[in-house]
Write an enzyme that holds these catalytic residues in place. Structure first.
Site, PDB file in Angstrom:
ATOM      1  N   GLU A  56       3.920  37.047  13.658  1.00 30.26           N
ATOM      2  CA  GLU A  56       4.749  37.929  12.827  1.00 30.26           C
ATOM      3  C   GLU A  56       4.468  39.391  13.137  1.00 30.26           C
ATOM      4  O   GLU A  56       5.396  40.204  13.296  1.00 30.26           O
ATOM      5  CB  GLU A  56       4.476  37.667  11.330  1.00 30.26           C
ATOM      6  CG  GLU A  56       4.805  36.259  10.858  1.00 30.26           C
ATOM      7  CD  GLU A  56       3.640  35.283  11.003  1.00 30.26           C
ATOM      8  OE1 GLU A  56       2.874  35.394  11.988  1.00 30.26           O
ATOM      9  OE2 GLU A  56       3.505  34.397  10.151  1.00 30.26           O
ATOM     10  N   ASP A 206     -12.955  10.190  43.230  1.00 30.99           N
ATOM     11  CA  ASP A 206     -12.227  11.410  43.602  1.00 30.99           C
ATOM     12  C   ASP A 206     -13.071  12.677  43.631  1.00 30.99           C
ATOM     13  O   ASP A 206     -12.589  13.704  44.115  1.00 30.99           O
ATOM     14  CB  ASP A 206     -11.064  11.665  42.610  1.00 30.99           C
ATOM     15  CG  ASP A 206     -10.047  10.536  42.606  1.00 30.99           C
ATOM     16  OD1 ASP A 206     -10.162   9.638  43.462  1.00 30.99           O
ATOM     17  OD2 ASP A 206      -9.154  10.552  41.745  1.00 30.99           O
ATOM     18  N   THR A 305      -9.505   3.637  31.693  1.00 30.17           N
ATOM     19  CA  THR A 305      -9.548   4.685  30.667  1.00 30.17           C
ATOM     20  C   THR A 305      -8.224   4.736  29.913  1.00 30.17           C
ATOM     21  O   THR A 305      -8.201   4.780  28.677  1.00 30.17           O
ATOM     22  CB  THR A 305      -9.872   6.040  31.350  1.00 30.17           C
ATOM     23  OG1 THR A 305     -11.119   5.898  32.015  1.00 30.17           O
ATOM     24  CG2 THR A 305      -9.939   7.174  30.349  1.00 30.17           C
TER      25      THR A 305
END
Ligand code: AOF
Ligand code: ZN
Length: 371
Positions: A56, A206, A305
């Site tokens: 605002e 990974d 997962t």
């Protein structure tokens, strides 16, 4: 000057609010659009950074001639706050002007800040709760609502697959199934969340960094979380891909509470109880991560997962990047291979869908849980 309807003004406030993603937690993203008494556009603003101006005040500060505010209409995605926190109360600030009305989408669930609608009414300002678009406001504020209502972080699962839902071929090749534009968008999504989470197998396969390489988030280090129920990764976390891009204190190692191992260095150790099937309790995890100050988590796999999140109904949002190509599922892994829905009627279903193309890749994102 542009004339807008009430709904258009609120839609603009929603759009503007999204600029705060990644920067305002634990506060909500909030947007505000102001029209003059004849519905002409005056300004738009957002809460852009934690501790700084609320939406605002940001929108008000762009209106230099405050006389234009006589009879003006203020559209804000969250009920204006009634408290003094890092910032002054927006409801009190707005009350100083002779406004036509204040329209908000979602009541503030924060007991410290709520009550702004009453403050405004007492100052003689008309206040409207725009229920027509409330659902959109709740989706916009999903992280804050989840945090406030359930005292836990929000979990957003992200998947990248072929059109037939596969994440690698039979020999394990997975780079790359989705294109560079999709992968660039993943970097933005990582930046918009407080943390990125993977399971043990994904960490081992990974060596991911799990940070955001998008320039917009270069000044900010996110958290990395690894699920390791049986505490097998203890000696691999320090000097890992995760600590190469962030301090050890922003890595969270999650094990079962039955494991006695201690975390190495200054890595955070979160212990959570196991469910009857041996999976970690993700509700408990969400609560403990929120206590650490983590409001939103993007879950990047792998299949085990994802299955744990679905089976425990802890997937709040799902985003899927699909390349327009096929791999064939005869011997190839799919991201959903580890979970099943026994009752078709109760299958997880996305709502409030957002769909985009990243060149020839298809992107679908939607909420599974409503807050
Ligand atoms: C608003 N407009 O743009 C936001 C609001 O510590 P503070 O002063 O920044 O206050 C944070 C609380 O204010 C936050 O928890 C939420 O209840 C509300 N957020 N309110 O009127 C805004 N961001
Ligand atoms: Zn405020």
């Amino acid at each position: 000057m542009q004339i807008l309807t009430d709904k258009e003004a609120m839609a603009w406030a929603i759009l503007e609010a999204k600029k705060g993603r990644g920067w305002v937690a634990p506060n909500p993203v909030v947007g505000c659009c102001i029209l003059d008494s004849s519905n002409r556009f005056l300004s738009v603003g957002a809460h852009l950074k934690f501790g700084e101006q609320h939406a605002e005040t940001n929108a008000l500060s762009k209106i230099h001639d405050k006389r234009l505010l006589k009879g003006a209409k203020v559209f804000v995605t969250l009920e204006p706050c009634a408290h003094v926190g890092n910032q002054p109360s927006c409801a009190h600030t707005l009350s100083q002007y002779d406004l036509g009305k204040v329209v908000y989408l979602v009541k503030d669930p924060n007991p410290k800040a709520q009550g702004g609608a009453e403050v405004l009414k007492q100052a003689g300002i008309v206040v409207e709760h725009m229920r027509e678009l409330e659902d959109e406001g709740r989706v916009l504020a999903e992280v804050f609502l989840c945090n406030q209502i359930e005292s836990r972080c929000l979990f957003h699962l992200k998947v990248a697959s072929s059109l037939d839902g596969l994440v690698a071929n039979a020999s394990g090749e997975s780079q790359w199934i989705t294109n560079e534009e999709s992968r660039a968008h993943v970097q933005v999504m990582r930046g918009e969340h407080d943390a990125v989470l993977v399971g043990r197998a994904t960490f081992e396969q990974d060596s991911p960094r799990l940070n955001s390489r998008d320039v917009r988030f270069s000044g900010r280090s996110n958290w990395a979380i690894v699920l390791d129920p049986k505490a097998k990764l203890r000696d691999q976390l320090v000097d890992s891909s995760l600590t190469s891009v962030r301090p050890e204190s922003k890595v969270v190692w999650v094990t079962s509470s039955s494991c006695q191992a201690k975390a190495p260095g200054s890595i955070n150790h979160v212990q959570v109880p196991e469910m009857p099937g041996g999976e970690l309790s993700l509700l408990e995890l969400g609560k403990k991560l929120f206590q650490l100050g983590i409001c939103s988590v993007m879950v990047e796999g792998g299949a085990k997962t994802f299955a744990a999140f679905f089976s425990q109904s802890m997937c709040d949002r799902l985003s899927v990047f699909q390349s327009a190509s096929l791999i064939g599922s005869k011997n190839s892994p799919s991201w959903s291979s580890a979970f099943e829905t026994r009752d078709l009627k109760a299958r997880p279903t996305l709502r409030h869908l957002e769909t985009t193309m990243f060149r020839d890749d298809i992107f679908v994102s939607g909420i599974i849980r409503n807050f």
